[in-house]
Scaffold this motif. Structure first.
Motif, PDB file in Angstrom:
ATOM      1  N   CYS A  38       6.154  49.511  35.336  1.00 49.89           N
ATOM      2  CA  CYS A  38       7.080  48.481  35.796  1.00 49.89           C
ATOM      3  C   CYS A  38       6.331  47.472  36.660  1.00 49.89           C
ATOM      4  O   CYS A  38       5.419  47.835  37.409  1.00 49.89           O
ATOM      5  N   SER A  39       6.720  46.239  36.559  1.00 55.32           N
ATOM      6  CA  SER A  39       6.130  45.195  37.398  1.00 55.32           C
ATOM      7  C   SER A  39       7.200  44.169  37.730  1.00 55.32           C
ATOM      8  O   SER A  39       7.623  43.402  36.863  1.00 55.32           O
ATOM      9  N   TYR A  40       7.642  44.191  38.994  1.00 59.67           N
ATOM     10  CA  TYR A  40       8.679  43.269  39.432  1.00 59.67           C
ATOM     11  C   TYR A  40       8.085  42.098  40.218  1.00 59.67           C
ATOM     12  O   TYR A  40       8.771  41.463  41.009  1.00 59.67           O
ATOM     13  N   ARG A  41       6.793  41.869  40.028  1.00 61.06           N
ATOM     14  CA  ARG A  41       6.066  40.735  40.603  1.00 61.06           C
ATOM     15  C   ARG A  41       6.226  40.707  42.116  1.00 61.06           C
ATOM     16  O   ARG A  41       5.725  41.581  42.796  1.00 61.06           O
ATOM     17  N   ASN A  42       6.915  39.751  42.658  1.00 58.56           N
ATOM     18  CA  ASN A  42       6.939  39.585  44.113  1.00 58.56           C
ATOM     19  C   ASN A  42       8.118  40.274  44.789  1.00 58.56           C
ATOM     20  O   ASN A  42       8.399  40.004  45.954  1.00 58.56           O
ATOM     21  N   THR A  43       8.827  41.152  44.075  1.00 58.37           N
ATOM     22  CA  THR A  43       9.954  41.869  44.666  1.00 58.37           C
ATOM     23  C   THR A  43       9.485  43.236  45.152  1.00 58.37           C
ATOM     24  O   THR A  43       8.883  44.000  44.404  1.00 58.37           O
ATOM     25  N   ASN A  44       9.763  43.545  46.400  1.00 58.42           N
ATOM     26  CA  ASN A  44       9.369  44.834  46.965  1.00 58.42           C
ATOM     27  C   ASN A  44      10.471  45.877  46.777  1.00 58.42           C
ATOM     28  O   ASN A  44      11.592  45.555  46.400  1.00 58.42           O
ATOM     29  N   ILE A  45      10.115  47.128  47.049  1.00 59.15           N
ATOM     30  CA  ILE A  45      11.066  48.223  46.913  1.00 59.15           C
ATOM     31  C   ILE A  45      12.257  47.997  47.846  1.00 59.15           C
ATOM     32  O   ILE A  45      12.093  47.613  49.006  1.00 59.15           O
ATOM     33  N   ALA A  46      13.451  48.231  47.311  1.00 55.21           N
ATOM     34  CA  ALA A  46      14.678  48.039  48.085  1.00 55.21           C
ATOM     35  C   ALA A  46      15.399  49.374  48.269  1.00 55.21           C
ATOM     36  O   ALA A  46      15.314  50.266  47.417  1.00 55.21           O
ATOM     37  N   PHE A  47      16.115  49.476  49.380  1.00 59.45           N
ATOM     38  CA  PHE A  47      16.914  50.655  49.703  1.00 59.45           C
ATOM     39  C   PHE A  47      18.352  50.186  49.929  1.00 59.45           C
ATOM     40  O   PHE A  47      18.620  49.410  50.845  1.00 59.45           O
ATOM     41  N   LYS A  48      19.269  50.661  49.087  1.00 59.93           N
ATOM     42  CA  LYS A  48      20.678  50.290  49.233  1.00 59.93           C
ATOM     43  C   LYS A  48      21.424  51.457  49.862  1.00 59.93           C
ATOM     44  O   LYS A  48      21.514  52.548  49.288  1.00 59.93           O
ATOM     45  N   VAL A  49      21.938  51.234  51.056  1.00 63.20           N
ATOM     46  CA  VAL A  49      22.568  52.301  51.832  1.00 63.20           C
ATOM     47  C   VAL A  49      23.868  52.734  51.168  1.00 63.20           C
ATOM     48  O   VAL A  49      24.745  51.904  50.871  1.00 63.20           O
ATOM     49  N   ASP A  50      23.976  54.028  50.911  1.00 63.16           N
ATOM     50  CA  ASP A  50      25.182  54.582  50.297  1.00 63.16           C
ATOM     51  C   ASP A  50      26.380  54.382  51.217  1.00 63.16           C
ATOM     52  O   ASP A  50      26.282  54.488  52.444  1.00 63.16           O
ATOM     53  N   GLU A  51      27.526  54.103  50.601  1.00 62.02           N
ATOM     54  CA  GLU A  51      28.726  53.796  51.373  1.00 62.02           C
ATOM     55  C   GLU A  51      29.249  54.996  52.156  1.00 62.02           C
ATOM     56  O   GLU A  51      30.073  54.830  53.067  1.00 62.02           O
ATOM     57  N   GLY A  52      28.777  56.196  51.837  1.00 62.03           N
ATOM     58  CA  GLY A  52      29.205  57.369  52.583  1.00 62.03           C
ATOM     59  C   GLY A  52      28.328  57.711  53.769  1.00 62.03           C
ATOM     60  O   GLY A  52      28.561  58.708  54.463  1.00 62.03           O
ATOM     61  N   SER A  53      27.321  56.906  54.031  1.00 61.86           N
ATOM     62  CA  SER A  53      26.365  57.202  55.105  1.00 61.86           C
ATOM     63  C   SER A  53      27.021  57.114  56.483  1.00 61.86           C
ATOM     64  O   SER A  53      27.831  56.220  56.750  1.00 61.86           O
ATOM     65  N   THR A  54      26.638  58.065  57.347  1.00 59.86           N
ATOM     66  CA  THR A  54      27.125  58.109  58.728  1.00 59.86           C
ATOM     67  C   THR A  54      25.950  58.463  59.633  1.00 59.86           C
ATOM     68  O   THR A  54      24.808  58.554  59.176  1.00 59.86           O
ATOM     69  N   LYS A  55      26.217  58.705  60.916  1.00 59.89           N
ATOM     70  CA  LYS A  55      25.162  59.127  61.830  1.00 59.89           C
ATOM     71  C   LYS A  55      24.780  60.594  61.619  1.00 59.89           C
ATOM     72  O   LYS A  55      23.839  61.079  62.239  1.00 59.89           O
ATOM     73  N   TYR A  56      25.523  61.298  60.744  1.00 62.49           N
ATOM     74  CA  TYR A  56      25.214  62.689  60.441  1.00 62.49           C
ATOM     75  C   TYR A  56      24.670  62.900  59.028  1.00 62.49           C
ATOM     76  O   TYR A  56      24.126  63.960  58.720  1.00 62.49           O
ATOM     77  N   TRP A  57      24.864  61.907  58.173  1.00 56.11           N
ATOM     78  CA  TRP A  57      24.451  62.026  56.760  1.00 56.11           C
ATOM     79  C   TRP A  57      24.047  60.648  56.277  1.00 56.11           C
ATOM     80  O   TRP A  57      24.783  59.666  56.461  1.00 56.11           O
ATOM     81  N   PHE A  58      22.857  60.574  55.684  1.00 53.53           N
ATOM     82  CA  PHE A  58      22.357  59.276  55.223  1.00 53.53           C
ATOM     83  C   PHE A  58      21.902  59.403  53.776  1.00 53.53           C
ATOM     84  O   PHE A  58      21.291  60.392  53.381  1.00 53.53           O
ATOM     85  N   ALA A  59      22.207  58.375  52.987  1.00 54.49           N
ATOM     86  CA  ALA A  59      21.756  58.346  51.597  1.00 54.49           C
ATOM     87  C   ALA A  59      21.508  56.895  51.199  1.00 54.49           C
ATOM     88  O   ALA A  59      22.127  55.968  51.733  1.00 54.49           O
ATOM     89  N   ALA A  60      20.585  56.718  50.271  1.00 47.41           N
ATOM     90  CA  ALA A  60      20.271  55.370  49.792  1.00 47.41           C
ATOM     91  C   ALA A  60      19.773  55.445  48.357  1.00 47.41           C
ATOM     92  O   ALA A  60      19.112  56.417  47.959  1.00 47.41           O
ATOM     93  N   ALA A  61      20.100  54.408  47.597  1.00 47.15           N
ATOM     94  CA  ALA A  61      19.534  54.236  46.254  1.00 47.15           C
ATOM     95  C   ALA A  61      18.260  53.416  46.384  1.00 47.15           C
ATOM     96  O   ALA A  61      18.212  52.446  47.137  1.00 47.15           O
ATOM     97  N   ILE A  62      17.217  53.819  45.641  1.00 48.94           N
ATOM     98  CA  ILE A  62      15.930  53.124  45.701  1.00 48.94           C
ATOM     99  C   ILE A  62      15.766  52.286  44.445  1.00 48.94           C
ATOM    100  O   ILE A  62      15.948  52.776  43.329  1.00 48.94           O
TER     101      ILE A  62
END
Length: 314
Positions: free
Chosen positions: A155-179
């Motif tokens: 894969c080559s996305y040229r000038n776009t870096n890796i992104a992390f999209k915070v899951d809507e269920g994330s809290t201060k006790y549980w965290f999740a993200a799509a990469i």
């Protein structure tokens, strides 16, 4: 043997930036440049973007850098979610519809009902039409399905870096993200997360698709950093990506990508193993110097940096 000042010069440039110059073993995943037979269909609207559903990307697939060039894969492609993010070149040759020029798609979804062939790509309407000759995209889609040739590519996305999209269920006790938007292999076999000011990375679990999760406590403070290891064994650290007051559902771009494949490089062989120089964010003079050294094939004796970056001196 290269003189000591030259080695010191190399070490200086490796240390001043994480995206300057390093040597990576060539990934065997992409060693064989051979197309195989597969089947392609399309779904949704004729010029639709498709979906990132089973990989956790939702509607992000319609925006750059994916730009609707995606496909859902059957079991042999989706790989129970491990195929999310893999990139494939696909080409068709049926006249007068097909251009015969390969296009590149990213696997963003699963097609559980695609059982007509061992390797079945169910493409967005937009991507399917991109295989056509000018003015033939509608006619090509009218075929419904056709035999294609495919191969896995970096894969080559040229000038776009890796992104992390915070899951809507994330809290201060549980965290999740799509990469999203990982160059190279396009996937990760392990993801770890560290709190603010710490280099103590804690393993995350793959929830599904590209979504990784971790149980935390309130003392685990943002900004969060991530250590990512691809299925090819390459490791990269994305520092301070998720801010302290992060918003669920928000996407945060890192300053890194897994491999800058848009750089100039020249391969070399050492003890039967092919290596390539990866040079990014370097001025033209330094690139020429690096390539001149490699072209002489005088590289030996590995020097390891950060556990996985290697520079070769003679």
């Amino acid at each position: 043997m290269v003189s000591t000042p030259f080695v010191a010069f190399v070490i200086f440039f490796v240390n001043i930036s994480s995206c300057l110059c390093a040597v990576f073993p060539s990934n065997s995943t992409f060693a064989s440049k051979m197309f195989s037979a597969g089947l392609a269909t399309w779904y949704g609207d004729e010029t639709g973007a498709g979906s990132g559903g089973a990989c956790g990307w939702k509607d992000d697939v319609k925006n750059p850098p994916l730009s609707s060039m995606i496909a859902a894969g059957n079991a042999n492609i989706f790989l129970s979610g491990r195929g999310c993010g893999h990139c494939f070149q696909i080409v068709c040759h049926q006249p007068p519809y097909c251009s015969g020029k390969p296009i590149t798609v990213t696997i963003s979804d699963e097609c559980p009902g695609c059982s007509d062939a061992p390797f079945h790509f169910d493409m967005s309407g937009f991507a399917f039409g991109a295989m056509a000759n000018p003015g033939q995209d509608h006619n090509l889609r009218q075929l419904g399905k056709l035999m294609v040739q495919y191969q896995r590519v970096p894969c080559s996305y040229r000038n776009t870096n890796i992104a992390f999209k915070v899951d809507e269920g994330s809290t201060k006790y549980w965290f999740a993200a799509a990469i999203e938007y990982a160059d190279g292999n396009g996937d990760f076999k392990s993801v770890e997360m560290a709190p603010s000011g710490s280099t103590n990375f804690v393993s995350m679990d793959n929830l599904w698709g590209t979504i990784w999760k971790i149980n935390i406590n309130p003392s685990f403070q943002a900004p969060y950093s991530f250590r990512l290891t691809s299925s090819g064994g390459e490791t990269i650290i994305a520092s301070d990506v998720i801010p302290q007051n992060f918003v669920v559902g928000q996407k945060y771009l890192s300053h890194e990508n897994s491999m800058k494949l848009n750089c100039n490089y020249r391969p070399t062989t050492l003890n039967g193993i092919v290596y390539k120089i990866v040079a990014d964010d370097l001025d033209h003079t330094l690139k020429k110097m690096i390539h001149k050294v490699v072209s002489r094939q005088v590289l030996d004796d590995p020097l390891i940096f950060n556990g996985n970056l290697a520079w070769y001196k003679s």
